[in-house]
Scaffold this motif. Structure first.
Motif, PDB file in Angstrom:
ATOM      1  N   VAL A   1      -6.284  -0.727  -5.976  1.00 42.25           N
ATOM      2  CA  VAL A   1      -7.534  -0.683  -5.236  1.00 42.25           C
ATOM      3  C   VAL A   1      -7.493   0.569  -4.377  1.00 42.25           C
ATOM      4  CG1 VAL A   1      -8.912  -1.770  -3.441  1.00 42.25           C
ATOM      5  CG2 VAL A   1      -7.921  -3.153  -5.260  1.00 42.25           C
ATOM      6  N   LEU A   2      -8.515   1.407  -4.536  1.00 42.01           N
ATOM      7  CA  LEU A   2      -8.621   2.604  -3.709  1.00 42.01           C
ATOM      8  C   LEU A   2     -10.079   2.924  -3.490  1.00 42.01           C
ATOM      9  CD1 LEU A   2      -8.119   5.921  -5.605  1.00 42.01           C
ATOM     10  CD2 LEU A   2      -8.167   3.763  -6.825  1.00 42.01           C
TER      11      LEU A   2
ATOM     12  N   ALA B   1       3.391   6.191 -13.431  1.00 39.51           N
ATOM     13  CA  ALA B   1       4.685   6.828 -13.161  1.00 39.51           C
ATOM     14  C   ALA B   1       4.521   8.320 -12.879  1.00 39.51           C
ATOM     15  CB  ALA B   1       5.623   6.617 -14.346  1.00 39.51           C
ATOM     16  N   LEU B   2       3.349   8.866 -13.216  1.00 41.53           N
ATOM     17  CA  LEU B   2       3.108  10.292 -12.998  1.00 41.53           C
ATOM     18  C   LEU B   2       2.382  10.556 -11.675  1.00 41.53           C
ATOM     19  CD1 LEU B   2       2.060  11.213 -16.639  1.00 41.53           C
ATOM     20  CD2 LEU B   2       4.256  11.629 -15.537  1.00 41.53           C
ATOM     21  N   VAL B   3       2.344   9.520 -10.828  1.00 43.85           N
ATOM     22  CA  VAL B   3       1.729   9.671  -9.516  1.00 43.85           C
ATOM     23  C   VAL B   3       2.826   9.464  -8.477  1.00 43.85           C
ATOM     24  CG1 VAL B   3      -0.002   8.782  -7.919  1.00 43.85           C
ATOM     25  CG2 VAL B   3      -0.477   8.796 -10.379  1.00 43.85           C
ATOM     26  N   ALA B   4       3.080  10.481  -7.656  1.00 41.98           N
ATOM     27  CA  ALA B   4       4.100  10.362  -6.612  1.00 41.98           C
ATOM     28  C   ALA B   4       3.457   9.867  -5.326  1.00 41.98           C
ATOM     29  CB  ALA B   4       4.774  11.708  -6.384  1.00 41.98           C
ATOM     30  N   VAL B   5       4.104   8.887  -4.689  1.00 41.67           N
ATOM     31  CA  VAL B   5       3.519   8.287  -3.483  1.00 41.67           C
ATOM     32  C   VAL B   5       4.556   8.175  -2.365  1.00 41.67           C
ATOM     33  CG1 VAL B   5       1.797   6.918  -4.728  1.00 41.67           C
ATOM     34  CG2 VAL B   5       4.067   5.959  -4.303  1.00 41.67           C
ATOM     35  N   GLU B   6       4.043   7.926  -1.171  1.00 40.77           N
ATOM     36  CA  GLU B   6       4.882   7.554  -0.033  1.00 40.77           C
ATOM     37  C   GLU B   6       4.537   6.126   0.331  1.00 40.77           C
ATOM     38  OE1 GLU B   6       4.032  10.139   3.171  1.00 40.77           O
ATOM     39  OE2 GLU B   6       5.366  11.708   2.453  1.00 40.77           O
ATOM     40  N   ILE B   7       5.550   5.273   0.464  1.00 42.10           N
ATOM     41  CA  ILE B   7       5.246   3.873   0.770  1.00 42.10           C
ATOM     42  C   ILE B   7       5.190   3.682   2.291  1.00 42.10           C
ATOM     43  CG2 ILE B   7       6.011   1.483   0.506  1.00 42.10           C
ATOM     44  CD1 ILE B   7       7.367   2.418  -2.126  1.00 42.10           C
TER      45      ILE B   7
ATOM     46  N   PRO C   1      -4.205  13.700  -3.372  1.00 41.54           N
ATOM     47  CA  PRO C   1      -3.172  13.554  -2.357  1.00 41.54           C
ATOM     48  C   PRO C   1      -3.767  13.140  -1.009  1.00 41.54           C
ATOM     49  CG  PRO C   1      -2.757  15.519  -3.648  1.00 41.54           C
ATOM     50  CD  PRO C   1      -4.070  14.980  -4.111  1.00 41.54           C
ATOM     51  N   GLY C   2      -3.099  12.215  -0.352  1.00 43.04           N
ATOM     52  CA  GLY C   2      -3.563  11.769   0.956  1.00 43.04           C
ATOM     53  C   GLY C   2      -4.278  10.437   0.917  1.00 43.04           C
ATOM     54  N   VAL C   3      -4.807  10.053  -0.236  1.00 46.96           N
ATOM     55  CA  VAL C   3      -5.588   8.820  -0.293  1.00 46.96           C
ATOM     56  C   VAL C   3      -4.651   7.610  -0.375  1.00 46.96           C
ATOM     57  CG1 VAL C   3      -5.897   8.539  -2.794  1.00 46.96           C
ATOM     58  CG2 VAL C   3      -7.689   7.824  -1.243  1.00 46.96           C
ATOM     59  N   GLN C   4      -5.109   6.500   0.254  1.00 50.53           N
ATOM     60  CA  GLN C   4      -4.282   5.309   0.248  1.00 50.53           C
ATOM     61  C   GLN C   4      -4.667   4.396  -0.927  1.00 50.53           C
ATOM     62  OE1 GLN C   4      -4.408   2.281   3.378  1.00 50.53           O
ATOM     63  NE2 GLN C   4      -2.427   3.082   4.062  1.00 50.53           N
ATOM     64  N   VAL C   5      -3.662   3.885  -1.644  1.00 53.47           N
ATOM     65  CA  VAL C   5      -3.943   2.944  -2.730  1.00 53.47           C
ATOM     66  C   VAL C   5      -3.140   1.672  -2.499  1.00 53.47           C
ATOM     67  CG1 VAL C   5      -4.394   4.738  -4.448  1.00 53.47           C
ATOM     68  CG2 VAL C   5      -2.100   3.820  -4.224  1.00 53.47           C
TER      69      VAL C   5
ATOM     70  N   LYS D   1       0.836  -1.192   0.000  1.00 56.09           N
ATOM     71  CA  LYS D   1       0.000   0.000   0.000  1.00 56.09           C
ATOM     72  C   LYS D   1       0.877   1.251   0.000  1.00 56.09           C
ATOM     73  CE  LYS D   1      -3.900  -2.089   2.343  1.00 56.09           C
ATOM     74  NZ  LYS D   1      -4.562  -2.291   3.619  1.00 56.09           N
ATOM     75  N   ALA D   2       0.300   2.338  -0.514  1.00 56.44           N
ATOM     76  CA  ALA D   2       1.055   3.586  -0.539  1.00 56.44           C
ATOM     77  C   ALA D   2       0.092   4.754  -0.435  1.00 56.44           C
ATOM     78  CB  ALA D   2       1.857   3.682  -1.829  1.00 56.44           C
ATOM     79  N   LYS D   3       0.609   5.903  -0.040  1.00 54.69           N
ATOM     80  CA  LYS D   3      -0.228   7.099   0.080  1.00 54.69           C
ATOM     81  C   LYS D   3       0.149   8.076  -1.029  1.00 54.69           C
ATOM     82  CE  LYS D   3      -0.080  10.410   3.266  1.00 54.69           C
ATOM     83  NZ  LYS D   3       0.184  10.929   4.625  1.00 54.69           N
ATOM     84  N   ILE D   4      -0.858   8.591  -1.694  1.00 52.95           N
ATOM     85  CA  ILE D   4      -0.579   9.526  -2.795  1.00 52.95           C
ATOM     86  C   ILE D   4      -0.119  10.874  -2.241  1.00 52.95           C
ATOM     87  CG2 ILE D   4      -1.619  10.816  -4.702  1.00 52.95           C
ATOM     88  CD1 ILE D   4      -3.252   8.354  -5.292  1.00 52.95           C
ATOM     89  N   VAL D   5       0.944  11.403  -2.851  1.00 54.87           N
ATOM     90  CA  VAL D   5       1.506  12.668  -2.393  1.00 54.87           C
ATOM     91  C   VAL D   5       1.231  13.775  -3.402  1.00 54.87           C
ATOM     92  CG1 VAL D   5       3.602  13.873  -1.730  1.00 54.87           C
ATOM     93  CG2 VAL D   5       3.324  11.463  -1.151  1.00 54.87           C
ATOM     94  N   LYS D   6       1.438  13.455  -4.659  1.00 54.83           N
ATOM     95  CA  LYS D   6       1.316  14.504  -5.681  1.00 54.83           C
ATOM     96  C   LYS D   6       1.053  13.874  -7.047  1.00 54.83           C
ATOM     97  CE  LYS D   6       3.607  18.890  -6.748  1.00 54.83           C
ATOM     98  NZ  LYS D   6       2.546  19.709  -6.143  1.00 54.83           N
ATOM     99  N   LEU D   7       0.338  14.623  -7.881  1.00 55.96           N
ATOM    100  CA  LEU D   7       0.139  14.176  -9.260  1.00 55.96           C
ATOM    101  C   LEU D   7       1.073  14.967 -10.164  1.00 55.96           C
ATOM    102  CD1 LEU D   7      -3.744  13.870  -9.677  1.00 55.96           C
ATOM    103  CD2 LEU D   7      -2.107  12.154  -8.920  1.00 55.96           C
ATOM    104  N   LEU D   8       1.869  14.248 -10.940  1.00 52.43           N
ATOM    105  CA  LEU D   8       2.759  14.922 -11.885  1.00 52.43           C
ATOM    106  C   LEU D   8       2.135  14.990 -13.268  1.00 52.43           C
ATOM    107  CD1 LEU D   8       5.892  12.914 -10.734  1.00 52.43           C
ATOM    108  CD2 LEU D   8       5.178  15.154  -9.904  1.00 52.43           C
ATOM    109  N   ALA D   9       1.000  14.329 -13.422  1.00 52.38           N
ATOM    110  CA  ALA D   9       0.304  14.326 -14.711  1.00 52.38           C
ATOM    111  C   ALA D   9      -0.261  15.713 -14.987  1.00 52.38           C
ATOM    112  CB  ALA D   9      -0.812  13.301 -14.689  1.00 52.38           C
ATOM    113  N   GLU D  10      -0.582  15.957 -16.262  1.00 48.68           N
ATOM    114  CA  GLU D  10      -1.173  17.236 -16.615  1.00 48.68           C
ATOM    115  C   GLU D  10      -2.392  17.041 -17.503  1.00 48.68           C
ATOM    116  OE1 GLU D  10       1.778  19.841 -18.238  1.00 48.68           O
ATOM    117  OE2 GLU D  10       2.931  19.783 -16.370  1.00 48.68           O
ATOM    118  N   GLY D  11      -3.110  18.134 -17.699  1.00 46.21           N
ATOM    119  CA  GLY D  11      -4.219  18.143 -18.649  1.00 46.21           C
ATOM    120  C   GLY D  11      -5.307  17.141 -18.318  1.00 46.21           C
TER     121      GLY D  11
END
Lengths: 76, 694
Positions: free
Chosen positions: A56-57, A70-76, A37-41, A14-24
């Motif tokens: 799964v989220l 790859a455009l989603v930054a997470v904390e494990i 950001p903040g949600v666990q996946v 599992k990991a927690k989303i920190v930031k989205l690097l994707a655009e558009g």
């Protein structure tokens, strides 16, 4: 804690989303699907050919390509 | 006299919205398209309590951004048509993500009603939902339903009517708390917007302001063209910069975060765990179906079942339809005196209508099989399994199915099967390459020429070569389209894997009929017209052969001197460099009506009369003996047949399915024809260059 790409998360982990690097429109779509950001996946599995991945989220299953994950930054 | 009003059904994909729609309206439905887009518009009617209620099934969406046609259509319908009631159908077993859409419907000021569907699945997830509390917290009426068991649908209808009767007295509903910092900026924006009278009447200003923070392109454009456009833009930039600095996050993320925060808060209040969450059936199934080991075999099996069902199971019905038209043809031949009228009716009209209706059972059977795997939840898995392979070429995991339906099958249902693809770009690329597959009607051409010019032991190898070539051309074209033609268009995969469900028979039959009917209505008339045009091209001008030639020889003479024959003559200089002389040109023109006609036209050219494409032994000998042909020319001809413009039925369906855009039609015709010529040129000239006899 170190920030990593969602693709670095191992299957079953599992990991927690920190930031989205994707655009558009991709970014919009990810947000709409609840990847804020903040949600666990949890990384549930990888497709037989190694791509895409299943997450799964928020109680449901979502699949995205690795290039998108790859455009989603997470904390494990 | 019944009072009329309109209710719109909104909701996420896979929330069971269509089962609710079907339960409400029964078979009284009508399917059309929204203007300018290929999004299906479903409408039905229900009469209750002296009301005649029009029910509009909006496309299933997760959100209401301008990102996709589906979302745009749903949102424009609510904003412009202002339905009297909006029912938000929610998959109660997946409350959190489903309620995200509710936050946006609330901001649109829609007269809202929540249908908590699939409520029976909540318990199996080990959860309980306090619906009364949900109703109280949101201040929106809630009805509990199980669409596929028809439970709660009557209550829903009653609730719809009572919302309608209380219209204009919508109580203040709970809405997303964006927090003081953001609200302050939103209010600044709202003040600006309120200064344009038209804008503030047309749209809820809070919604416009929130959408501005999300950088919604449609909303920004609408505001830019209003009287406050210039000033607003400056204010918005300032607000966005301020908020981004304050929260160190962009405003689109902030908006989504606050919405989900609101939804999570509600869920925490109303959802309780009543038992240890068991491993769901879907999870168990996916452990096998999506596993490394079984993923591909299961996929192959499902594809095989769909293909078999479409072509083998429909065969008797196709046979009846063909039999009926054969009988009609004979009947017309007997009852109309010999001559032009008889030929028009028998060959032009009966042949044309038969051509259209001949595909109809195929299309119905295919849509039934596809609907089964779509509604059961497998189609998303199929895309998941295949996407890696397909995406390399700019295709989508779901592109596999249409390509497979076309191979040895038919491009017409193949093109229609692209309806399972959501993104217009993925759909367009898939449709562009579907005609390159070797369909069932091209097979007799290949069988004939390979048998005529190659020894039997080389036949299978030649056929394999042709299949490889068709796949190579299709995937190569997809890659070229992705890389050069549609490179600017975004496409993403982000896709839900919905829980497995058992489809309802009613749902499957309705889906099958809707899509099948669309084929008949939209393509049928054009195909009939074009069939008559092609018939006329071969029938006119009428020429009387000199001397006393009759029968088959006269038919060959007529063909040579018809407009089609003359056109083949005009095209001769273009066809010569690719090794096509004599009979080839006119056969290729005839092949536009239907590919198997290439064979029967050659039969006419060689004065053999009616040739059965399945059994063309005499024609084979004629071809082999004709000095105008050679093995190399035969290969060039087959390569050309493989690639060049699809038959008129496929062309018409392509045109309709791309939203009737002439641009893409011309592109398809140009692309296929040029590519065919170049490929045949390379084969023929290249072959001669390396010393093969031309």
């Amino acid at each position: 804690m170190a920030t990593e790409k969602l693709t670095e998360v191992k299957i079953g982990q599992k990991a927690k989303i920190v930031k989205l690097l994707a655009e558009g429109s991709l970014k919009k779509r990810l947000l709409d699907m609840g990847l804020v950001p903040g949600v666990q996946v949890k990384v549930e599995r990888v497709a037989p050919f190694g791509d895409p991945v299943e997450l799964v989220l928020r109680g449901y299953a979502l699949s995205l390509r690795k290039e998108e994950a790859a455009l989603v930054a997470v904390e494990i | 006299m019944e009072k009329k009003f309109t209710v719109a059904l909104a909701g996420n994909p896979n929330c069971g919205k269509s089962t609710i729609f079907n339960s409400l309206t029964g078979a009284r439905q009508h399917v059309g398209n929204y203007p300018g887009v290929t999004v299906e518009k479903k409408e039905g009617r229900v009469i209750a309590d002296n009301y005649e209620v029009t029910v509009v099934d909006l496309p299933g969406t997760y959100s209401l951004s301008a990102g996709s046609d589906d979302e745009k259509v749903a949102r424009d319908f609510i904003l412009r048509e202002k339905p009297d009631v909006v029912v938000h159908v929610i998959d109660a077993s997946n409350l959190e993500r489903n309620l995200y859409l509710a936050t946006q419907l609330i901001e649109l000021d829609a007269p809202l009603l929540l249908a908590m569907n699939m409520s029976d699945l909540v318990k199996s997830k080990g959860l309980a939902i306090d619906y009364k509390k949900l109703e109280r917290l949101l201040n929106i009426p809630v009805v509990v339903t199980v669409g596929n068991k028809n439970e709660g649908v009557k209550d829903l209808l009653q609730a719809v009517i009572s919302v309608y009767e209380q219209k204009g007295r919508t109580p203040a509903r709970a809405s997303v708390d964006y927090g003081a910092e953001i609200v302050q900026e939103l209010e600044k924006l709202e003040q600006e917007l309120a200064r344009d009278r038209i804008l503030s009447v047309e749209y809820p200003v809070r919604w416009l302001a929130v959408k501005s923070l999300e950088n919604d392109p449609d909303v920004l454009q609408r505001i830019a063209s209003s009287s406050v456009g210039g000033v607003y833009h400056a204010t918005l930039e300032k607000s966005q910069a301020h908020l981004a600095a304050h929260f160190s996050e962009t405003t689109d993320v902030l908006v989504a975060d606050r919405r989900y925060g609101f939804v999570s808060g509600i869920c925490a209040e109303v959802v309780t765990e009543i038992s240890e969450a068991r491993i769901s059936a879907s999870e168990k199934i996916d452990k096998i179906v999506l596993s490394r080991f079984f993923g591909l075999p299961v996929f192959a099996l499902v594809m095989y079942v769909i293909f078999k069902f479409t072509f083998a199971f429909s065969a008797p019905v196709v046979g009846w339809v063909e039999g009926l038209f054969e009988w009609l043809g004979h009947f017309a031949q007997k009852s109309i005196p010999d001559g032009l009228l008889q030929s028009l009716v028998v060959d032009g009209i009966v042949g044309g209508v038969g051509g259209v209706l001949g595909f109809f059972p195929l299309v119905l059977f295919m849509f039934f099989a596809i609907a089964f795997f779509e509604d059961s939840g497998y189609m998303a898995r199929a895309a998941f399994v295949m996407d890696k392979l397909m995406s390399k070429f700019g295709l989508h995991g779901k592109s596999f199915l249409p390509l497979m339906i076309s191979t040895n099958g038919c491009a017409v249902p193949g093109l229609m099967a692209t309806r399972t693809l959501e993104s217009p770009r993925d759909r367009l690329i898939t449709m562009m390459v579907v005609p390159f597959m070797i369909c069932g009607a091209k097979l007799p051409i290949f069988a004939l020429f390979i048998a005529a010019f190659f020894p039997a032991e080389q036949g299978a190898g030649m056929m394999m070569l042709m299949y490889s070539l068709s796949i190579g051309i299709a995937f190569g074209s997809a890659w070229i389209l992705k890389t050069f033609v549609l490179k600017g268009e975004s496409a993403h995969f982000v896709m839900e894997l919905p829980p497995y469900r058992l489809p309802t028979i009613q749902g499957l039959l309705l889906k099958m009929w809707e899509r099948g009917w669309l084929y008949l209505r939209k393509a049928g008339t054009i195909i009939l017209l074009l069939s008559v045009v092609i018939w006329a091209a071969f029938k006119f001008p009428e020429v009387a052969p000199t001397g006393d030639v009759v029968g088959e020889v006269a038919a060959a003479y007529q063909m040579e001197h018809s407009y089609a024959g003359q056109l083949a003559g005009v095209l001769a200089p273009v066809l010569k460099p690719i090794g096509m002389e004599g009979s080839a040109g006119v056969a290729l023109i005839a092949g536009l009506a239907a590919k198997e006609i290439v064979v029967s036209t050659l039969g006419t050219v060689y004065s053999l009369g009616e040739v059965d494409p399945e059994d063309a032994d005499s024609l084979k000998e004629q071809l082999a003996a004709d000095p105008a042909w050679s093995p190399l020319k035969a290969v060039a001809f087959l390569v050309f047949c493989l690639i060049y413009a699809p038959c008129i039925v496929a062309i018409t369906v392509f045109y309709r399915e791309t939203g009737s855009k002439a641009k893409w039609l011309f592109f398809l015709l140009f692309w296929t024809t040029v590519l065919a010529w170049v490929a045949a040129f390379v084969v023929y000239q290249g072959g001669m260059l390396i010393g093969v006899k031309g």
